[in-house]
Design a protein around this motif. Structure first.
Motif, PDB file in Angstrom:
ATOM      1  N   MET A 142      51.016  76.146  27.373  1.00 20.14           N
ATOM      2  CA  MET A 142      50.721  75.796  26.434  1.00 20.14           C
ATOM      3  C   MET A 142      52.729  76.027  25.585  1.00 20.14           C
ATOM      4  O   MET A 142      52.305  75.040  24.724  1.00 20.14           O
ATOM      5  N   GLY A 143      53.298  77.452  25.505  1.00 16.36           N
ATOM      6  CA  GLY A 143      54.307  77.168  24.911  1.00 16.36           C
ATOM      7  C   GLY A 143      53.607  78.397  24.037  1.00 16.36           C
ATOM      8  O   GLY A 143      55.162  78.334  23.581  1.00 16.36           O
ATOM      9  N   GLY A 144      53.291  78.747  23.943  1.00 18.12           N
ATOM     10  CA  GLY A 144      52.208  80.261  23.228  1.00 18.12           C
ATOM     11  C   GLY A 144      52.504  81.519  23.510  1.00 18.12           C
ATOM     12  O   GLY A 144      54.038  81.378  24.698  1.00 18.12           O
ATOM     13  N   ASP A 145      53.045  82.144  22.609  1.00 20.25           N
ATOM     14  CA  ASP A 145      54.325  82.969  22.555  1.00 20.25           C
ATOM     15  C   ASP A 145      53.071  84.392  22.177  1.00 20.25           C
ATOM     16  O   ASP A 145      52.308  84.824  21.734  1.00 20.25           O
ATOM     17  N   ILE A 146      52.972  85.052  24.102  1.00 19.25           N
ATOM     18  CA  ILE A 146      51.955  86.206  23.802  1.00 19.25           C
ATOM     19  C   ILE A 146      52.376  87.242  23.057  1.00 19.25           C
ATOM     20  O   ILE A 146      53.647  88.539  23.779  1.00 19.25           O
ATOM     21  N   VAL A 147      52.004  88.165  21.827  1.00 25.14           N
ATOM     22  CA  VAL A 147      51.956  89.251  20.831  1.00 25.14           C
ATOM     23  C   VAL A 147      52.037  90.550  21.593  1.00 25.14           C
ATOM     24  O   VAL A 147      52.192  91.495  21.810  1.00 25.14           O
ATOM     25  N   GLY A 148      50.877  90.250  22.560  1.00 23.00           N
ATOM     26  CA  GLY A 148      50.244  91.374  23.293  1.00 23.00           C
ATOM     27  C   GLY A 148      48.801  90.925  24.366  1.00 23.00           C
ATOM     28  O   GLY A 148      48.375  89.958  23.690  1.00 23.00           O
ATOM     29  N   CYS A 149      48.430  91.778  25.127  1.00 31.30           N
ATOM     30  CA  CYS A 149      47.200  92.038  25.622  1.00 31.30           C
ATOM     31  C   CYS A 149      46.353  93.306  25.047  1.00 31.30           C
ATOM     32  O   CYS A 149      46.635  93.938  25.499  1.00 31.30           O
ATOM     33  N   ALA A 150      45.060  93.288  24.409  1.00 32.46           N
ATOM     34  CA  ALA A 150      44.045  94.024  23.985  1.00 32.46           C
ATOM     35  C   ALA A 150      43.251  94.464  24.866  1.00 32.46           C
ATOM     36  O   ALA A 150      41.838  93.382  24.830  1.00 32.46           O
ATOM     37  N   PHE A 151      42.658  95.514  24.921  1.00 39.73           N
ATOM     38  CA  PHE A 151      41.295  95.735  26.471  1.00 39.73           C
ATOM     39  C   PHE A 151      40.200  96.527  25.405  1.00 39.73           C
ATOM     40  O   PHE A 151      41.409  97.871  24.360  1.00 39.73           O
ATOM     41  N   ILE A 152      39.176  96.512  25.509  1.00 46.13           N
ATOM     42  CA  ILE A 152      38.748  97.962  25.401  1.00 46.13           C
ATOM     43  C   ILE A 152      38.722  99.042  26.570  1.00 46.13           C
ATOM     44  O   ILE A 152      38.822  99.745  26.170  1.00 46.13           O
ATOM     45  N   VAL A 153      38.674  98.316  27.395  1.00 47.58           N
ATOM     46  CA  VAL A 153      38.595  99.833  28.741  1.00 47.58           C
ATOM     47  C   VAL A 153      39.733  99.201  29.857  1.00 47.58           C
ATOM     48  O   VAL A 153      39.252  98.093  30.236  1.00 47.58           O
ATOM     49  N   ASP A 154      39.884 100.235  30.678  1.00 44.44           N
ATOM     50  CA  ASP A 154      41.112  99.714  31.557  1.00 44.44           C
ATOM     51  C   ASP A 154      40.381 100.284  32.521  1.00 44.44           C
ATOM     52  O   ASP A 154      40.209 101.869  31.985  1.00 44.44           O
ATOM     53  N   LEU A 155      40.544 100.381  33.641  1.00 39.60           N
ATOM     54  CA  LEU A 155      40.666 101.066  34.744  1.00 39.60           C
ATOM     55  C   LEU A 155      41.719 100.958  35.498  1.00 39.60           C
ATOM     56  O   LEU A 155      41.983  99.909  36.707  1.00 39.60           O
ATOM     57  N   PRO A 156      42.662 101.916  35.016  1.00 36.20           N
ATOM     58  CA  PRO A 156      43.767 102.041  35.786  1.00 36.20           C
ATOM     59  C   PRO A 156      43.672 101.708  37.495  1.00 36.20           C
ATOM     60  O   PRO A 156      45.171 101.799  37.501  1.00 36.20           O
ATOM     61  N   GLU A 157      42.662 102.666  37.966  1.00 35.93           N
ATOM     62  CA  GLU A 157      43.197 102.960  39.156  1.00 35.93           C
ATOM     63  C   GLU A 157      43.425 101.042  39.928  1.00 35.93           C
ATOM     64  O   GLU A 157      43.289 101.477  41.412  1.00 35.93           O
ATOM     65  N   LEU A 158      42.765 100.590  38.872  1.00 36.67           N
ATOM     66  CA  LEU A 158      42.567  99.004  39.555  1.00 36.67           C
ATOM     67  C   LEU A 158      44.293  98.453  39.511  1.00 36.67           C
ATOM     68  O   LEU A 158      44.187  96.697  40.159  1.00 36.67           O
ATOM     69  N   GLY A 159      44.722  99.167  38.771  1.00 36.93           N
ATOM     70  CA  GLY A 159      45.793  98.428  38.707  1.00 36.93           C
ATOM     71  C   GLY A 159      46.458  97.110  37.574  1.00 36.93           C
ATOM     72  O   GLY A 159      47.737  96.402  37.360  1.00 36.93           O
TER      73      GLY A 159
END
Length: 180
Positions: A142-159
């Motif tokens: 749609m032409g949006g510019d993503i400034v960031g992706c924010a999450f409460i929880v990260d499960l780092p082992e899943l990549g």
């Protein structure tokens, strides 16, 4: 535990073997139910983006709607729901993505984001990154510019963090849990 010392992670409960045996489900509804925990969560999700222009907050179905709506309200900007296929009433754009055992489709209204708008993408949990990647692709189409992706929880082992970083995304998560 003294509430003054609690972190976001302390408000999240783990449910063993849900929805399947071997899964450690990270339940953020206990965080949402606590007014202090919820406030801490929203404030900390916003902190890295202080001073940045954000025109819209896009939330991924379904718990991303809860935090996304609260963040949009805090910023006095619009909220954009990115939903599972068939849930939005207007004309939509669709994006398929991979699940552990198959594929699914996410959709967004085709007029929800205007070209050049700065968008913060939010969800409760980052696992493999498939859902977030679908959201990113929709916003970018749609032409949006993503400034960031924010999450409460990260499960780092899943990549998921690595997948989003490889797409050039800034990823912010409040806490991590080991395992799936």
């Amino acid at each position: 535990m003294n509430d003054r010392k609690k972190t976001v992670k302390d408000y999240i409960r783990t449910i063993v073997d849900f929805p399947h045996e071997g899964i450690m489900f990270r339940d953020v509804t206990t965080l949402f139910a606590d007014p202090r925990g919820f406030r801490i969560c929203i404030d900390q999700l916003l902190h890295p983006y202080a001073g940045e222009r954000i025109d819209k907050v896009a939330g991924l179905e379904a718990r991303g709607f809860i935090i996304g709506g609260a963040i949009a309200h805090q910023l006095s900007v619009g909220f954009v729901p990115i939903r599972k296929k068939g849930k939005l009433p207007g004309k939509t754009l669709s994006q398929d993505y991979k699940l552990e055992y198959g594929e699914a489709i996410m959709e967004v209204h085709d007029d929800a984001i205007q070209p050049g708008e700065k968008v913060l993408l939010v969800d409760d949990l980052l696992a493999t990154g498939g859902t977030a990647e679908a959201g990113i692709k929709l916003i970018e189409r749609m032409g949006g510019d993503i400034v960031g992706c924010a999450f409460i929880v990260d499960l780092p082992e899943l990549g998921g963090r690595d997948k989003l970083a490889s797409l050039g995304m800034d990823v912010h998560a409040l806490c991590e849990f080991e395992g799936a």
